[in-house]
Write a protein that holds these residues in place. Structure first.
Motif, PDB file in Angstrom:
ATOM      1  N   ALA A   1       3.524  -1.098  -0.110  1.00 42.01           N
ATOM      2  CA  ALA A   1       4.824  -0.828  -0.718  1.00 42.01           C
ATOM      3  C   ALA A   1       5.599   0.288  -0.012  1.00 42.01           C
ATOM      4  O   ALA A   1       6.819   0.255   0.034  1.00 42.01           O
ATOM      5  N   ASN A   2       4.893   1.293   0.517  1.00 44.51           N
ATOM      6  CA  ASN A   2       5.541   2.431   1.173  1.00 44.51           C
ATOM      7  C   ASN A   2       5.008   2.593   2.591  1.00 44.51           C
ATOM      8  O   ASN A   2       3.866   2.233   2.875  1.00 44.51           O
ATOM      9  N   GLU A   3       5.820   3.196   3.444  1.00 39.47           N
ATOM     10  CA  GLU A   3       5.431   3.418   4.834  1.00 39.47           C
ATOM     11  C   GLU A   3       4.165   4.269   4.916  1.00 39.47           C
ATOM     12  O   GLU A   3       4.076   5.333   4.308  1.00 39.47           O
TER      13      GLU A   3
ATOM     14  N   ASN B   1       0.840   7.823   2.411  1.00 40.77           N
ATOM     15  CA  ASN B   1       2.168   7.263   2.640  1.00 40.77           C
ATOM     16  C   ASN B   1       3.236   8.358   2.619  1.00 40.77           C
ATOM     17  O   ASN B   1       2.938   9.529   2.401  1.00 40.77           O
ATOM     18  N   VAL B   2       4.481   7.956   2.842  1.00 49.37           N
ATOM     19  CA  VAL B   2       5.594   8.905   2.940  1.00 49.37           C
ATOM     20  C   VAL B   2       5.853   9.643   1.635  1.00 49.37           C
ATOM     21  O   VAL B   2       6.502  10.686   1.637  1.00 49.37           O
ATOM     22  N   ARG B   3       5.345   9.165   0.534  1.00 53.99           N
ATOM     23  CA  ARG B   3       5.523   9.821  -0.766  1.00 53.99           C
ATOM     24  C   ARG B   3       4.419  10.832  -1.062  1.00 53.99           C
ATOM     25  O   ARG B   3       4.406  11.444  -2.118  1.00 53.99           O
TER      26      ARG B   3
ATOM     27  N   GLU C   1       1.225  10.101  -1.396  1.00 48.77           N
ATOM     28  CA  GLU C   1       0.132   9.471  -2.132  1.00 48.77           C
ATOM     29  C   GLU C   1      -1.005   9.123  -1.169  1.00 48.77           C
ATOM     30  O   GLU C   1      -0.764   8.830  -0.005  1.00 48.77           O
TER      31      GLU C   1
ATOM     32  N   THR D   1       3.756  16.126   1.523  1.00 49.38           N
ATOM     33  CA  THR D   1       3.179  14.995   2.229  1.00 49.38           C
ATOM     34  C   THR D   1       1.797  15.367   2.758  1.00 49.38           C
ATOM     35  O   THR D   1       1.473  16.537   2.897  1.00 49.38           O
TER      36      THR D   1
END
Length: 142
Positions: free
Chosen positions: A15-17, A34-36, A38, A60
Motif C-alpha cells: 500500500a505504501n512505498e 515504509n514512508v509512513r 511503519e 521514519t
C-alpha cells in the motif's frame, strides 16, 4: 553460465512505498519499513506476521538490524528513538533514545574492534550509542 543465477518468482504490491527491507538469514522473515514509518514483518511466502506503527508522528525508519540469532530486530528512527522487538509476538523488549538522527543500526559480538592503528571505531567517537544486551552489543550510528 553462472549456476548462481537469480530469477523473479513473483511480484507483490504494498500500500505504501517501501524504504527499507531487511531479510533474516536465520528465519524465513523479511522486515519492511515504509514512508509512513511503519514496520511490517512478513514470511517469505508474504504472510504478514505483524506490523508496528512509528513511535511518533512524522518519524521514519533509518535503520533495522536482526540480532544474530534472528529472534530480535532492532529498529532505529529519524527521531533518535530505537526499539528492540521480539520477532515472535511484536513485543517491545527495550526502547531507548539517542541524541540526533539515527543513520545505521547493527548488532555485533565484539563492539570494540581495533583498527589498523590500534584504536577502536568507538574510541574515534563515530558511534552514537553502544549498548550491551546479553551476548551481543547493539551499535547505533549517526
Amino acid at each position: 553460465m553462472s549456476s548462481n543465477a537469480m530469477r523473479q518468482l513473483e511480484e507483490r504490491h504494498v500500500a505504501n512505498e517501501v524504504e527499507m527491507m531487511v531479510w533474516s538469514n536465520r528465519m524465513d522473515l523479511l522486515a519492511l519499513s515504509n514512508v509512513r514509518g511503519e514496520v511490517a514483518l512478513h514470511r517469505l511466502t508474504w504472510q504478514r506476521v505483524w506490523s508496528l506503527t512509528p513511535p511518533s508522528e512524522g518519524c521514519t525508519v533509518k535503520g533495522m538490524a536482526w540480532r544474530p540469532d534472528g529472534k530480535v530486530i532492532a529498529i532505529g528512527y529519524s527521531t533518535g528513538d530505537f526499539l528492540l522487538v521480539d520477532v515472535e509476538n511484536a513485543e517491545t523488549l527495550h526502547n531507548g533514545h539517542v541524541e540526533g538522527e539515527i543513520t545505521c543500526v547493527a548488532w555485533t559480538q565484539e563492539a570494540h574492534t581495533a583498527n589498523e592503528d590500534g584504536s577502536s571505531i568507538a574510541d574515534r567517537g563515530r558511534f552514537m550509542s553502544q549498548r550491551h544486551f546479553g551476548l551481543h552489543d547493539l551499535v547505533i550510528m549517526k
